[in-house]
Write an enzyme that holds these catalytic residues in place. Structure first.
Site: not given
Ligand code: ADP
Ligand code: MG
Length: 602
Positions: A35, A157
């Site tokens: 993502g 956050d």
């Molecule tokens: P945000 O800036 O909203 O915090 P992130 O960059 O942390 O977004 O994460 C983007 C997406 O990646 C999340 O919505 C999640 O689906 C996925 N993701 C992030 N960290 C993890 C993790 N440790 N395990 C599984 N999926 C993750």
């Protein structure tokens, strides 16, 4: 643009059984894009050097442009600290490195959904999350937040999207990452935080501390119970107004009054009156629930044969037990059966309790007094209902004028003076968190003996040694080393440090090295703004976006009324709430501009 773009093309969204051709940092094979977040892209990777059950990890790629050597060293030091932390309710930070012009972070992979997805799912199915489940998850979050706050690390956050489910246990992601990437300047908080969860003091530029994380946690508690944000509104500014001066929401009647009261305390507008995570864990209500959670987790760890699940449940149980053991010690009538060490702990605990009780009473009195004064002020200022939520005491003039929808003067001068006049005695209530050193390296020094290295390096060493006891060793070293005695000392230190007169305790935790002066990373700011814009354009189309953007910008400058703004927006889009993100883009752009002009002048 993602640096691993070739991998994405190869993968085409599928998880491959083997490895792709691209090897990153000599050990990670990109498997799948998971993502996109506000600052970077997230991938599932396969770590060729890890043991089977830990092979899948997450790689976060954050474009940062070219970092100067100082920034790189600083980021590496902070990453070192984060990699040493280990708690079952915190997504494990394994390592970080620079790759081309991106900062890459390797963390634990959480295969379950995030809490936001879970909440949306419940909402769709018309289900509630029962109080026992809410409390079980809430306790896990509290233990994780307490662990990090004890180490002087803030999240900045906390939101449902940063909390992951793994075997029905919750894990907080991105803890400490904000500071690692952006330092701790005011603007970093503005850019990192998610509006719905931002505390009044953060929005008013009055500083961010552990109590601001507690506010966000209160918002998450509300969301778990009501399946709605604690503060909602059609526009960014209307949400901000509610946060800064709106009523504190309540939980529906099917949740206990204890839980409601707790959430209300966490959402107190005054950070000094909000309890810390440690205080909440000590409340009678939570103490009662701790026992339940302990047995539930014990049952789960016995029934589930998955090693990782067992390990996490075990670790949470140990964390719960540590808290619980102190309480049961008090109840032991056969004091003589205690070891001298336990007796010493009991004596200290009782003394600390006495002191805490006195302080609590004092805080309670102060709270009542403040409430009375607030009441007085409210009736005095009844006519002055227009509030400037973006008002900062030293903010540039153009910022004071910003905000559509008649957002004016968040605190009248009277209110501010009144706030300043609150006598020192109030500090007695909970000043501990006000003196928390922001720099985690200071905390690293302070808690040196409590940290056991679990960094990627040590993992590599372990790898080379083919150490088959790795799993059990990790649990042993991290949880047994952080012994009851140390927890007791920390508790005592906290209570002692809450005295305004105890300057020694305060200096003990004062940073010996200056807080980071690193300014917000320009590339990251641009990435975030770009992503927000892309997302708005995608949902409303470029033409409409431009119209909404231009209209809101001039509305901010001419102080159009909220109703007027809403009506006009609804001629452009079906629901004015769709423009929330545009409102937020404008706010962030203004904040950035204000800082730039301040820097230019300096
Ligand atoms: P945000 O800036 O909203 O915090 P992130 O960059 O942390 O977004 O994460 C983007 C997406 O990646 C999340 O919505 C999640 O689906 C996925 N993701 C992030 N960290 C993890 C993790 N440790 N395990 C599984 N999926 C993750
Ligand atoms: Mg995240």
């Amino acid at each position: 643009m993602p640096i691993f773009e070739e991998c994405e093309k190869q993968l085409n969204g599928r998880v491959l059984p083997g490895c792709t051709e691209t090897l990153i940092a000599k050990r990670y094979f990109v498997q799948q894009r998971l993502g996109r977040g506000s600052f970077g892209t997230v991938y599932l990777v396969l770590d060729k050097k890890a043991k089977d059950e830990e092979k899948l990890k997450v790689l976060k790629e954050i474009p940062v442009g070219e970092l100067n050597p100082n920034e790189t060293v600083q980021a590496n030091q902070e990453a070192q600290l984060l990699s040493k932390l280990d708690h079952p309710a915190i997504v494990k930070f394994h390592a970080s490195f620079l790759e081309k012009e991106s900062f890459c972070i390797i963390t634990e992979y959480c295969e379950g959904k995030d809490l936001d997805c879970k909440i949306q799912e419940c909402k769709k199915n018309g289900e509630n999350i029962g109080e026992s489940q809410v409390v079980e998850w809430f306790i896990q979050l509290l233990l994780g937040v307490n662990y990090m706050h004890e180490r002087r690390i803030l999240h900045r956050d906390l939101k449902a999207k940063n909390i992951f489910l793994k075997n029905n246990l919750l894990k907080i992601g991105d803890f400490g990452v904000s500071r690692l990437l952006m330092g701790s300047c005011d603007l970093a908080t503005t850019f990192t935080g998610t509006p719905y969860y931002m505390s009044p003091e953060a929005l008013k530029h009055q500083g961010y501390d552990s109590k601001s994380d507690i506010w966000s946690l209160g918002c998450i508690l509300h969301e778990m119970c009501c399946l709605e944000h604690a503060f909602t509104g059609y526009s960014f500014v209307s949400v901000v107004i509610k946060i800064v001066e709106g009523e504190t929401p309540s939980l529906p009647n099917h949740y206990s009054s204890d839980l409601n009261l707790l959430m209300n305390r966490m959402l107190n507008k005054d950070p000094a009156l909000r309890p810390g995570a440690g205080d909440i864990l000590q409340t009678i209500y939570i103490q009662e629930q701790l026992q339940e959670v302990k047995w539930k987790l014990y049952g789960a760890s016995q029934n589930d044969k998955t090693l990782i699940c067992q390990r996490d449940a075990d670790q949470i149980m140990k964390a719960v037990q540590r808290k619980f053991h102190l309480q049961t010690l008090r109840e032991l009538s056969e004091v003589q059966k205690m070891t001298p060490r336990e007796r010493m702990r009991l004596r200290k605990l009782n003394a600390a309790d006495e002191k805490a009780k006195r302080l609590k009473q004092l805080a309670e009195e102060k709270y009542q007094e403040n409430q009375r004064r607030m009441q007085e002020l409210r009736s005095r200022n009844f006519q002055r209902h227009s509030i400037d939520v973006l008002h900062a005491p030293d903010a540039p003039n153009h910022l004071l004028q910003s905000g559509p929808a008649g957002a004016r003067h968040c605190q009248s001068n009277d209110q501010q003076n009144e706030h300043e006049q609150i006598p020192d005695r109030l500090c007695v209530s909970e000043p501990t968190d006000r003196v928390i050193p922001e720099d985690p390296r200071v905390a690293d020094e302070y808690y040196k003996d409590g940290f056991d290295s679990c960094s990627e390096d040590s993992e590599e060493d372990a790898d080379e040694e083919e150490n088959s006891d790795y799993e059990s060793q990790t649990i042993q070293t991290t949880y047994e080393q952080d012994s009851d005695v140390k927890a007791m000392v920390l508790k005592l230190k906290d209570v002692l440090a809450s005295s305004c007169f105890d300057t020694e305790a305060a200096t003990m935790v004062t940073p010996s090295i200056p807080a980071s002066s690193r300014l917000i990373n320009d590339t990251m700011v641009q990435t975030k703004l770009q992503r927000m814009k892309e997302s708005a354009v995608q949902s409303m189309g470029k033409k409409t976006y431009n119209k909404v953007y231009n209209f809101l910008r001039s509305a901010r400058q001419t102080n159009r009324s909220e109703e007027e703004v809403k009506q006009y927006l609804e001629t452009l889009v079906s629901r004015s709430s769709e423009c929330f993100i545009v409102d937020q883009i404008l706010y962030l752009e203004e904040e950035l501009q204000a800082v730039c002009s301040k820097t230019d002048k300096a």
